[in-house]
Scaffold this motif. Structure first.
Motif, PDB file in Angstrom:
ATOM      1  N   ARG A  65       1.040  -1.452  -0.018  1.00 61.80           N
ATOM      2  CA  ARG A  65      -0.207   0.007   0.209  1.00 61.80           C
ATOM      3  C   ARG A  65       0.747   0.998  -0.498  1.00 61.80           C
ATOM      4  NH1 ARG A  65      -3.391  -0.444   4.786  1.00 61.80           N
ATOM      5  NH2 ARG A  65      -2.278  -2.218   5.368  1.00 61.80           N
ATOM      6  N   ARG A  66       1.922   1.100   0.340  1.00 62.20           N
ATOM      7  CA  ARG A  66       2.759   2.262   0.968  1.00 62.20           C
ATOM      8  C   ARG A  66       3.201   2.850  -1.004  1.00 62.20           C
ATOM      9  NH1 ARG A  66       6.674   0.432   4.184  1.00 62.20           N
ATOM     10  NH2 ARG A  66       7.786   0.446   2.625  1.00 62.20           N
ATOM     11  N   CYS A  67       4.140   1.279  -1.309  1.00 59.10           N
ATOM     12  CA  CYS A  67       4.274   1.872  -2.578  1.00 59.10           C
ATOM     13  C   CYS A  67       3.993   2.231  -3.370  1.00 59.10           C
ATOM     14  CB  CYS A  67       5.133   0.260  -2.843  1.00 59.10           C
ATOM     15  SG  CYS A  67       6.984   0.099  -1.932  1.00 59.10           S
ATOM     16  N   PHE A  68       2.246   1.986  -3.241  1.00 62.74           N
ATOM     17  CA  PHE A  68       1.008   1.650  -4.306  1.00 62.74           C
ATOM     18  C   PHE A  68       0.874   3.529  -4.143  1.00 62.74           C
ATOM     19  CE2 PHE A  68      -3.740   2.645  -5.032  1.00 62.74           C
ATOM     20  CZ  PHE A  68      -3.928   2.398  -6.621  1.00 62.74           C
ATOM     21  N   LEU A  69       0.899   4.156  -2.804  1.00 64.86           N
ATOM     22  CA  LEU A  69       0.474   5.365  -2.804  1.00 64.86           C
ATOM     23  C   LEU A  69       1.553   6.163  -3.248  1.00 64.86           C
ATOM     24  CD1 LEU A  69      -1.547   4.986   0.989  1.00 64.86           C
ATOM     25  CD2 LEU A  69      -2.537   6.323  -1.608  1.00 64.86           C
ATOM     26  N   THR A  70       2.537   5.718  -2.736  1.00 65.40           N
ATOM     27  CA  THR A  70       4.228   6.539  -3.272  1.00 65.40           C
ATOM     28  C   THR A  70       3.617   7.712  -4.688  1.00 65.40           C
ATOM     29  OG1 THR A  70       4.813   5.743  -1.532  1.00 65.40           O
ATOM     30  CG2 THR A  70       6.519   7.046  -3.633  1.00 65.40           C
ATOM     31  N   GLU A  71       3.112   5.540  -5.517  1.00 69.40           N
ATOM     32  CA  GLU A  71       3.342   5.864  -7.461  1.00 69.40           C
ATOM     33  C   GLU A  71       2.074   7.217  -7.378  1.00 69.40           C
ATOM     34  OE1 GLU A  71       4.762   5.326 -10.849  1.00 69.40           O
ATOM     35  OE2 GLU A  71       5.903   4.942  -8.769  1.00 69.40           O
ATOM     36  N   LEU A  72       0.961   6.418  -7.185  1.00 70.24           N
ATOM     37  CA  LEU A  72       0.175   7.651  -6.877  1.00 70.24           C
ATOM     38  C   LEU A  72       0.501   9.215  -6.499  1.00 70.24           C
ATOM     39  CD1 LEU A  72      -2.884   6.926  -7.671  1.00 70.24           C
ATOM     40  CD2 LEU A  72      -4.030   6.725  -5.475  1.00 70.24           C
ATOM     41  N   ILE A  73       0.573   9.206  -5.770  1.00 69.80           N
ATOM     42  CA  ILE A  73       1.248  11.085  -5.913  1.00 69.80           C
ATOM     43  C   ILE A  73       2.304  11.084  -6.426  1.00 69.80           C
ATOM     44  CG2 ILE A  73       2.455  11.873  -3.917  1.00 69.80           C
ATOM     45  CD1 ILE A  73       1.669  10.449  -1.684  1.00 69.80           C
ATOM     46  N   LYS A  74       3.153  10.139  -6.698  1.00 67.49           N
ATOM     47  CA  LYS A  74       4.299  11.204  -7.845  1.00 67.49           C
ATOM     48  C   LYS A  74       3.602  10.926  -9.440  1.00 67.49           C
ATOM     49  CE  LYS A  74       8.409   8.274  -6.461  1.00 67.49           C
ATOM     50  NZ  LYS A  74       9.017   7.100  -6.804  1.00 67.49           N
ATOM     51  N   LYS A  75       2.539  10.664  -9.413  1.00 64.51           N
ATOM     52  CA  LYS A  75       2.052  11.199 -10.851  1.00 64.51           C
ATOM     53  C   LYS A  75       0.674  12.073 -10.480  1.00 64.51           C
ATOM     54  CE  LYS A  75       2.868   6.821 -12.673  1.00 64.51           C
ATOM     55  NZ  LYS A  75       3.604   7.048 -13.730  1.00 64.51           N
ATOM     56  N   HIS A  76       0.372  12.300  -9.485  1.00 66.45           N
ATOM     57  CA  HIS A  76      -0.370  13.365  -9.596  1.00 66.45           C
ATOM     58  C   HIS A  76       0.747  14.646  -9.547  1.00 66.45           C
ATOM     59  CE1 HIS A  76      -3.043  16.658  -7.073  1.00 66.45           C
ATOM     60  NE2 HIS A  76      -2.060  16.889  -6.917  1.00 66.45           N
ATOM     61  N   GLU A  77       1.706  14.694  -8.742  1.00 69.83           N
ATOM     62  CA  GLU A  77       3.071  16.014  -8.415  1.00 69.83           C
ATOM     63  C   GLU A  77       3.140  16.250 -10.094  1.00 69.83           C
ATOM     64  OE1 GLU A  77       6.048  14.612  -5.508  1.00 69.83           O
ATOM     65  OE2 GLU A  77       4.053  15.246  -4.434  1.00 69.83           O
ATOM     66  N   GLY A  78       2.951  14.986 -11.049  1.00 68.56           N
ATOM     67  CA  GLY A  78       3.262  15.332 -12.098  1.00 68.56           C
ATOM     68  C   GLY A  78       2.472  16.553 -12.913  1.00 68.56           C
ATOM     69  N   VAL A  79       1.815  16.631 -12.794  1.00 70.41           N
ATOM     70  CA  VAL A  79       0.310  17.505 -13.570  1.00 70.41           C
ATOM     71  C   VAL A  79      -0.058  18.245 -12.706  1.00 70.41           C
ATOM     72  CG1 VAL A  79       0.189  16.043 -15.287  1.00 70.41           C
ATOM     73  CG2 VAL A  79      -1.536  15.459 -13.011  1.00 70.41           C
ATOM     74  N   ALA A  80      -0.053  18.716 -11.601  1.00 75.49           N
ATOM     75  CA  ALA A  80      -0.682  19.193  -9.931  1.00 75.49           C
ATOM     76  C   ALA A  80       0.358  20.045  -9.810  1.00 75.49           C
ATOM     77  CB  ALA A  80      -1.786  18.636  -9.586  1.00 75.49           C
ATOM     78  N   ASP A  81      -0.402  21.314  -9.492  1.00 70.62           N
ATOM     79  CA  ASP A  81       1.041  22.632  -8.564  1.00 70.62           C
ATOM     80  C   ASP A  81       0.362  22.588  -7.199  1.00 70.62           C
ATOM     81  OD1 ASP A  81       1.414  23.544 -10.743  1.00 70.62           O
ATOM     82  OD2 ASP A  81       0.429  24.616 -10.852  1.00 70.62           O
ATOM     83  N   GLU A  82      -1.278  21.957  -7.212  1.00 71.71           N
ATOM     84  CA  GLU A  82      -1.854  22.280  -5.089  1.00 71.71           C
ATOM     85  C   GLU A  82      -1.621  20.809  -4.809  1.00 71.71           C
ATOM     86  OE1 GLU A  82      -1.879  24.490  -3.531  1.00 71.71           O
ATOM     87  OE2 GLU A  82      -1.425  25.285  -5.023  1.00 71.71           O
TER      88      GLU A  82
END
Length: 339
Positions: A65-82
């Motif tokens: 779950r930790r690795c999954f959420l870390t990857e999900l956050i990376k995808k979000h940070e790649g396209v969003a400022d907030e």
């Protein structure tokens, strides 16, 4: 179906079953995030994975779950400022969770029901590989769900049941009259019984208990309301007799991933020979064995031993749906044996 919902469904099945993170549809998510420029897709994925009711009740490992959420956050940070608070809140909850030697995996069935298993987080644990689900078991369960008529109303014996994925899926979806799970390792039998109970089957002690050291079995009968009679049996391939097998009255025999060690093949073939003559009042059972071909020499040895025993075999076409998250590139075969 709206795109965020469709995308989330693409993550749901694989995540709940603990599929390799690299196999989840990250590219589809990246494309959707670039096109939409909002967080609706991420929130939908979060709801179908980490915040899914099955995950909250029966979670995958903390590391997964930790690795999954870390990857999900990376995808979000790649396209969003907030930052997206829901993602960081979910990660914080996982970081505060304790690691365990066991985790849960939830395998979704076409009916919408699920097979929930408690599995070891290690491939080899307590001296056995039987505390995890292997690809051939998933492959065989998938084939069984597409061929439910083979099992409907019949008595099934499974050799080397492990922690129960194949048998529980068949018992839930294929309406067998009776299903006998069997294995030999005590910890595997214990985990198997717990998983059967976890999936809504009631455990009731059976009237008799036998001495396993003499090739006899300790047996527990499990009964589900309006469902099949389920039994867990300790079965030693080296000492089981044809009379004991006859007592189980199997009409169909299954096994998954039991053809991996040359030292086991002779014992397995011996059990199959005993099964061929155990039903004195009827035809021998139908037999289906699924296994991943890791070493061609081992596969050929099994074929040779079957030929020596006079057991004919044929390859059965597998499922094409990839319902369960096994490796689609693995060389998995199902043999139908004619005893």
């Amino acid at each position: 179906m709206e795109e965020p919902e469709r995308l989330a469904r693409g993550f749901e099945r694989g995540f709940l079953a603990g599929r390799r993170l690299a196999d989840l549809p990250w590219e589809d998510l990246e494309l959707e995030l670039k096109n939409s420029r909002d967080s609706s897709s991420l929130l939908a994925v979060l709801q179908k994975t980490v915040l899914h009711p099955l995950c909250l009740k029966y979670p995958p490992s903390v590391k997964y779950r930790r690795c999954f959420l870390t990857e999900l956050i990376k995808k979000h940070e790649g396209v969003a400022d907030e930052p997206l608070d829901a993602l960081y809140e979910a990660l914080g909850n996982v970081l505060n969770a304790e690691e365990s030697t066991h985790c849960y995996k939830n395998y979704l069935l076409p009916s919408g029901d699920a097979v929930t298993l408690c599995e070891s987080t290690a491939i080899i644990s307590q001296g056995t590989t039987g505390l995890v689900t292997w690809d051939a078991g998933l492959y065989l369960a998938e084939w069984a769900l597409e061929n439910s008529a083979v099992f409907s109303g019949r008595s099934v014996l499974e050799l080397g049941s492990g922690i129960g994925l194949t048998g529980i899926a068949i018992s839930k979806a294929c309406r067998p009259r009776a299903y006998t799970f069997s294995d030999h390792h005590q910890l595997v039998l214990q985990q198997l019984s717990e998983n059967i109970h976890l999936n809504g089957f009631l455990l009731e002690p059976k009237a008799h208990s036998q001495d396993a050291a003499k090739g006899q079995s300790c047996t527990a009968e499990l009964v589900e309301l309006q469902g099949p009679n389920l039994t867990v049996v300790e079965l030693d391939w080296n000492s089981v007799t044809k009379e004991q097998l006859a007592d189980l009255r199997p009409e169909v025999v299954l096994a998954a991933d039991v053809v991996y060690d040359p030292q086991l093949i002779q014992a397995l073939t011996g059990v199959l020979q005993k099964l061929s003559i155990c039903n004195s009042d009827g035809d021998p059972p139908e037999v289906y064995i699924a296994f991943a071909i890791r070493n061609p020499d081992t596969y050929h040895l099994f074929q040779t031993e079957l030929d020596k025993a006079g057991i004919r075999w044929q390859v059965v076409p597998g499922s094409q749906k990839n319902l369960f998250p096994y490796d689609s590139h693995a060389n998995i075969t199902i043999l139908k044996l004619h005893l």
